[in-house]
Write an enzyme that holds these catalytic residues in place. Structure first.
Site, short mmCIF file in Angstrom:
data_model
loop_
_atom_site.label_atom_id
_atom_site.label_comp_id
_atom_site.label_asym_id
_atom_site.label_seq_id
_atom_site.Cartn_x
_atom_site.Cartn_y
_atom_site.Cartn_z
N CYS B 82 6.07 -4.43 4.43
CA CYS B 82 6.67 -5.57 3.72
C CYS B 82 6.31 -5.57 2.24
CB CYS B 82 6.23 -6.87 4.37
SG CYS B 82 6.61 -6.86 6.14
N HIS B 332 13.61 -12.73 4.50
CA HIS B 332 12.66 -11.63 4.33
C HIS B 332 13.29 -10.28 4.65
CE1 HIS B 332 9.04 -9.42 4.04
NE2 HIS B 332 8.57 -9.59 5.27
#
Lengths: 99, 383
Positions: B82, B332
């Site tokens: 991420c 996200h």
């Protein structure tokens, strides 16, 4: 990807951490797993600290809800850990049960 | 000094009519247009992406970008789960530090909704250790362990965590590019189903598609010609163990602490100077830990502090956090997130944040985490 060779190689390490006693230091219960674990959900996963201070993860089996607590004493056992691969090899690994 | 002169992001969400490279192309063209630059004026490109290789069997994306832009320059891809976007930015900054008078494009993108949630979750799990994967620990599972540990150690409940989501969903209503644009209540969060105890659906960031891009330059005359520019005071990256169990403290993201300390030292400013921050809230617990580990809040006090909602827009606080909606409400798309965070700070520092504009914002911080804390990047910008 899981290959039969990977499973075979991992077995050598797994036998060293079987039948070890320790305490749960943190736990969770997984409701939305990845593809390989979908049919087992929900399942608890615990992080256990052995008396040697080594830490091992594993699913908790044969448990009651009240057993999901830090400090509970557990022992490592050999269990099937995921669905069999396309080649038909069953992956075994470490899980824990309450003492 | 390095300057950011432009930012463009696609909408984040379930964008079924767009492929990964449709999104990449939209962000690349969008940011070039904003700065009135031709692709021939770009000296290098940095691309943050995690899953294209795992989910789509789609690697060597750097040369696909060369094909889109019709340029022959160095193009690099970074992968750090991420934090792929934040790391791409850090690499771009490092590149500029050793190459004077260059313009670089930094883009992050991810396509996640073409697959079933289980397939995407399996793909994301590639960023956990082999042992974690073998036990069926997902990322939500790892953060749930951290959350359970934190709540027990400091005597908080799931309610304390819920305030992160309430705040970030409110911010999402003010951002037209956000994945979720609706307010949620404490009750909504508490009644949502568990994904990994004690974390629930509304404690978690969604699976999203999206792409975000910035232009960074160390060419002062080019930066001065642009309508908007902000200075990059610091971008620091740190790594730590991939396994949660190997860390000395479960409730501290050491990589965040170290990169934050280093970034503040490099930027020569204090925590009190920061007016706006985008911190990595992949799960509610992650924002609380970020605020503590970045040094804004005392360790263990985050559960109490978040309930005061002083970091929510409109409450008069000195530091407003995740005005974009954070990962929770803005969405996200893994590789895009780190760039969107930096872009949001750019918008705030150049007075372009519209309905969510924080008044007189002079200094901002972006904080991007990979995995359960194996990578962290902290970037500090000034107007």
């Amino acid at each position: 990807m899981i290959s039969p060779v990977k499973i075979w190689r991992r077995q050598k390490d797994i036998r060293k951490i079987l039948n070890k006693k320790g305490k749960i230091i943190v736990w969770t219960k997984i409701y939305t797993p990845g593809s390989d674990f979908k049919k087992y959900a929900p399942y608890p996963v615990v992080l256990v600290e052995l008396s040697t201070k080594e830490k091992i993860y594993g699913q908790l089996v044969d448990y009651d809800e009240k057993d999901l607590k830090t400090g509970k004493e557990v022992v490592s056992v050999l269990r099937k850990v995921r669905s069999s691969t396309e080649e038909g090899v069953i992956a075994y690994g470490v899980k824990f049960k309450i003492i | 000094m390095n300057y950011i002169t432009g930012y463009y992001t696609t909408r984040f969400g379930e964008l079924w009519d767009k492929s990964l490279f449709d999104l990449v192309e939209e962000a690349l063209r969008g940011v070039l247009k904003q700065n009135n630059l031709e692709s021939s004026q770009i000296d290098a490109v940095f691309f943050g992406n995690m899953l294209a290789g795992v989910l789509e069997n789609n690697l060597h994306s750097t040369s696909k970008i060369a094909e889109i832009l019709k340029i022959n320059v160095p193009i690099f891809r970074s992968e750090a789960a991420c934090a792929s976007g934040g790391v791409a930015f850090n690499l771009a900054k490092t590149y500029l530090d050793s190459n004077p008078n260059k313009n670089v494009l930094v883009i992050g993108a991810e396509k996640m909704t073409d697959y079933s949630p289980e397939e995407t979750i399996t793909g994301l799990s590639a960023a956990a250790s082999g042992e974690e994967q073998e036990t069926g620990l997902t990322f939500s599972g790892l953060y749930a362990m951290i959350a359970n540990f934190y709540l027990e150690k400091y005597h908080y409940t799931e309610k304390n965590l819920a305030y992160v989501s309430i705040k970030n969903h409110y911010h999402g209503t003010l951002n037209e590019k956000a994945h979720f644009r609706r307010k949620i209540t404490l009750n909504d969060v508490l009644k949502s189903p568990y994904i990994a105890y004690p974390l629930k659906v509304l404690d978690s960031s969604p699976i999203s598609d999206g792409a975000s891009a910035v232009i960074m330059t160390n060419n002062l005359s080019l930066a001065k010609k642009q309508k908007y520019s902000v200075s990059v005071l610091a971008s620091e990256m740190m790594s730590d163990t991939i396994s949660l169990k190997e860390r000395k403290q479960i409730d501290t993201i050491l990589a965040t602490k170290l990169s934050g300390n280093k970034a503040f030292k490099t930027a020569k400013i204090s925590r009190k100077n920061i007016n706006v921050a985008e911190v990595h809230d992949c799960f509610s617990i992650a924002e609380i830990l970020a605020m503590e580990d970045l040094g804004f809040w005392e360790k263990g006090k985050g559960g109490k502090k978040i309930k005061e909602l002083s970091t929510m827009y409109g409450n008069g606080g000195n530091l407003i956090v995740n005005t974009s909606g954070g990962l929770k409400a803005a969405g996200h798309p893994v590789g895009a997130t780190g760039i969107k965070q930096i872009g949001e700070i750019f918008l705030q520092l150049t007075n372009q944040a519209e309905k969510r504009q924080v008044k007189n914002a002079k200094y901002g911080l972006a904080h991007n985490v990979g995995g359960s804390g194996g990578t962290a990047v902290v970037t500090i910008l000034a107007s």
